[in-house]
Design an enzyme around this catalytic site. Structure first.
Site, PDB file in Angstrom:
ATOM      1  N   ASN A   1      41.003 -16.362  26.714  1.00  0.00           N
ATOM      2  CA  ASN A   1      40.585 -17.451  25.836  1.00  0.00           C
ATOM      3  C   ASN A   1      41.806 -17.808  24.981  1.00  0.00           C
ATOM      4  O   ASN A   1      42.094 -17.137  23.995  1.00  0.00           O
ATOM      5  CB  ASN A   1      39.411 -16.976  24.975  1.00  0.00           C
ATOM      6  CG  ASN A   1      38.901 -18.061  24.045  1.00  0.00           C
ATOM      7  OD1 ASN A   1      39.470 -19.155  23.981  1.00  0.00           O
ATOM      8  ND2 ASN A   1      37.849 -17.763  23.314  1.00  0.00           N
TER       9      ASN A   1
ATOM     10  N   GLU B   1      30.081 -14.440  25.709  1.00  0.00           N
ATOM     11  CA  GLU B   1      30.700 -15.515  26.493  1.00  0.00           C
ATOM     12  C   GLU B   1      31.653 -14.950  27.539  1.00  0.00           C
ATOM     13  O   GLU B   1      31.782 -15.478  28.635  1.00  0.00           O
ATOM     14  CB  GLU B   1      31.443 -16.469  25.551  1.00  0.00           C
ATOM     15  CG  GLU B   1      30.480 -17.232  24.657  1.00  0.00           C
ATOM     16  CD  GLU B   1      31.144 -17.951  23.502  1.00  0.00           C
ATOM     17  OE1 GLU B   1      31.538 -19.103  23.695  1.00  0.00           O
ATOM     18  OE2 GLU B   1      31.262 -17.365  22.408  1.00  0.00           O
TER      19      GLU B   1
ATOM     20  N   ARG C   1      38.793 -19.648  29.747  1.00  0.00           N
ATOM     21  CA  ARG C   1      37.894 -20.540  29.020  1.00  0.00           C
ATOM     22  C   ARG C   1      38.615 -21.873  28.819  1.00  0.00           C
ATOM     23  O   ARG C   1      39.751 -21.893  28.323  1.00  0.00           O
ATOM     24  CB  ARG C   1      37.558 -19.935  27.666  1.00  0.00           C
ATOM     25  CG  ARG C   1      36.749 -20.881  26.832  1.00  0.00           C
ATOM     26  CD  ARG C   1      36.505 -20.343  25.455  1.00  0.00           C
ATOM     27  NE  ARG C   1      35.676 -21.264  24.730  1.00  0.00           N
ATOM     28  CZ  ARG C   1      35.884 -21.618  23.469  1.00  0.00           C
ATOM     29  NH1 ARG C   1      36.883 -21.103  22.790  1.00  0.00           N
ATOM     30  NH2 ARG C   1      35.102 -22.475  22.872  1.00  0.00           N
TER      31      ARG C   1
ATOM     32  N   HIS D   1      30.247 -24.677  23.503  1.00  0.00           N
ATOM     33  CA  HIS D   1      29.599 -23.345  23.477  1.00  0.00           C
ATOM     34  C   HIS D   1      28.709 -23.142  24.707  1.00  0.00           C
ATOM     35  O   HIS D   1      27.761 -22.347  24.675  1.00  0.00           O
ATOM     36  CB  HIS D   1      28.697 -23.164  22.231  1.00  0.00           C
ATOM     37  CG  HIS D   1      29.444 -23.082  20.939  1.00  0.00           C
ATOM     38  ND1 HIS D   1      28.931 -23.575  19.764  1.00  0.00           N
ATOM     39  CD2 HIS D   1      30.644 -22.543  20.620  1.00  0.00           C
ATOM     40  CE1 HIS D   1      29.784 -23.356  18.784  1.00  0.00           C
ATOM     41  NE2 HIS D   1      30.845 -22.728  19.272  1.00  0.00           N
TER      42      HIS D   1
ATOM     43  N   ARG E   1      33.459 -27.851   9.210  1.00  0.00           N
ATOM     44  CA  ARG E   1      33.155 -29.174   9.792  1.00  0.00           C
ATOM     45  C   ARG E   1      31.866 -29.719   9.197  1.00  0.00           C
ATOM     46  O   ARG E   1      30.909 -28.968   8.997  1.00  0.00           O
ATOM     47  CB  ARG E   1      32.970 -29.065  11.315  1.00  0.00           C
ATOM     48  CG  ARG E   1      34.221 -28.651  12.031  1.00  0.00           C
ATOM     49  CD  ARG E   1      33.964 -28.493  13.538  1.00  0.00           C
ATOM     50  NE  ARG E   1      34.841 -27.470  14.065  1.00  0.00           N
ATOM     51  CZ  ARG E   1      34.536 -26.679  15.088  1.00  0.00           C
ATOM     52  NH1 ARG E   1      33.388 -26.812  15.718  1.00  0.00           N
ATOM     53  NH2 ARG E   1      35.392 -25.770  15.496  1.00  0.00           N
TER      54      ARG E   1
END
Ligand code: AMP
Length: 398
Positions: free
Chosen positions: A7, A385, A90, A179, A238
């Site tokens: 990742n 993940e 990823r 996600h 965010r």
């Protein structure tokens, strides 16, 4: 077979080496501050190693550190790099080109470069990670696992923005969602737990970045993040959902230009902006625990966060014609009993009944049923993940 999961971010590379015979992680860690003056390697294998002040001017050097550690005579976990059967990467956005994971070849690389414009903050780093591995391990198969792929099953009326349709076609402006590997992992876990495939699940992946999805019969039919990961929930920094006209208003009424406003909405808003204290939920919970003495803006940040999650639960229950299961995952979802309680409070009409004791004692890393209702279940399920990326990589290279 052993699969290396990568990742890659702009200044970091997280990695895991997974033995797929039993899905056990045999080594993992990260390279931090890649491209800066001095970098760090964190490695957990036969023993735990931390190398500070090392030189990783690019992702290639960083990957060399990782691979050297994996085969190291003292703390390595494999003898030779040929034991790595494949590498799963990823990749944040595959755009509309890919609806699932794919073995990386020249055509895929071209598509990844072509999609940079849609994910300028993330895809370049993912590509750097792939290029670095290709350079060092040119004969090892590589697979790209896209963050948006799981959401490619959304119907057009859910993923389209109501802009001129020709502009969607020309510029590919639409909701992609992110996600995806986490939402897919959770939906498969729910299938395993319930023993059936026809579930109506609302998933709340609540971490520093946060998103929700509506998963019906194993397929994502809607999700809260959009063209970029800015849309949807209130996140660490965010803002999530906001009227698009606020951008011009901010440009006209502050000294920020459009680019600065976008950076502001991504980096200075959310929990940080509202609380004025921190983007880290633990800090806000610490304030909240002070009761009457809690900083009012910290309380407001928590309330806004939970209200937005709750609104999406209702919206997705409506979209699916009901709900069987609400799942919380991610750093906040797995750890914060306050968030789970506040979200479920008032949703009794949907069939969600809080089990206060189970909720308060849920532990990170463990699956917990935190509701008492028979028809609708609320679960905390730890996400994974990396294992999802490793599984997809194995499936494709086999
Ligand atoms: P993630 O992005 O999934 O690693 O989640 C990061 C977020 O989880 C941060 O906002 C952390 O503050 C939050 N988090 C981690 N541990 C806890 C905890 N024990 N209680 C509340 N929030 C936590």
């Amino acid at each position: 077979m052993k699969i290396l999961v990568i990742n890659a971010g702009s200044s970091s590379i997280k990695y895991q080496l997974v033995d797929m015979t039993n899905e056990i992680v045999i080594a993992k860690g990260m390279c931090d501050r890649v491209g800066q003056q001095s970098s760090t390697l964190i490695y957990k294998g036969k023993s735990d190693i931390r190398l500070d002040d090392v030189k990783m001017p690019s992702h290639v050097e960083a990957m060399k550190f990782v691979l050297d550690a994996l085969v190291h005579a003292d703390y390595g976990v494999i003898k030779n790099l040929s034991e790595v059967s494949a590498v799963g990467h990823r990749v944040v956005l595959g755009g509309e080109d890919y609806t699932g994971s794919v073995v990386i070849d020249e055509t895929v690389m071209k598509a990844l470069y072509a999609n940079i414009g849609l994910a300028p903050l993330h895809n370049p780093a993912n590509i750097q990670g792939i290029e670095a591995c290709k350079e060092i391990m040119p004969t090892t198969p590589m697979v790209a696992v896209f963050d948006n792929a799981f959401h490619s099953s959304m119907p057009d009326y859910a993923y389209l923005y109501a802009i001129n349709y020709d502009d969607y076609k020309k510029h590919k402006i639409r909701k992609y969602g992110f996600h995806g590997t986490s939402h897919m992992f959770i939906s498969q876990e729910v299938e395993r737990i319930t023993g059936k495939k026809d579930n109506k699940i609302v998933i709340a992946h609540l971490g520093n970045g946060a998103s929700m999805s509506a998963v019906k019969n194993g397929k994502s039919i809607d999700t809260s993040m959009g063209l970029t990961p800015l849309q949807g929930l209130v996140m660490g920094t965010r803002c999530g959902d906001i009227d698009a006209a606020a951008v011009e208003y901010l440009v006209n009424n502050t000294d920020m230009d459009v680019h600065q406003v976008t950076t502001y909405l991504n980096k200075k808003c959310g929990l940080l902006g509202i609380s004025g204290l921190s983007s880290d939920f633990r800090d806000l919970e610490e304030e909240y625990a002070k009761g009457d003495k809690c900083n009012p803006r910290a309380r407001l940040a928590i309330e806004m966060f939970c209200y937005r999650v709750k609104s999406y639960v209702g919206s997705y229950a409506a979209a699916m014609g009901g709900i069987d299961c609400l799942v919380f995952t991610g750093g906040i979802g797995e750890n914060s009993s306050i968030v789970r309680e506040k979200v479920v409070e008032g949703l009794e009409f949907l069939g969600l009944e809080l089990d206060k004791k189970a909720n308060d004692t849920a532990k990170r890393g463990e699956m917990t049923l935190f509701t008492t209702g028979k028809k609708v279940k609320g679960y905390v399920i730890p996400t994974n993940e990396e294992i999802m990326i490793a599984r997809d990589t194995l499936r494709l290279v086999k």
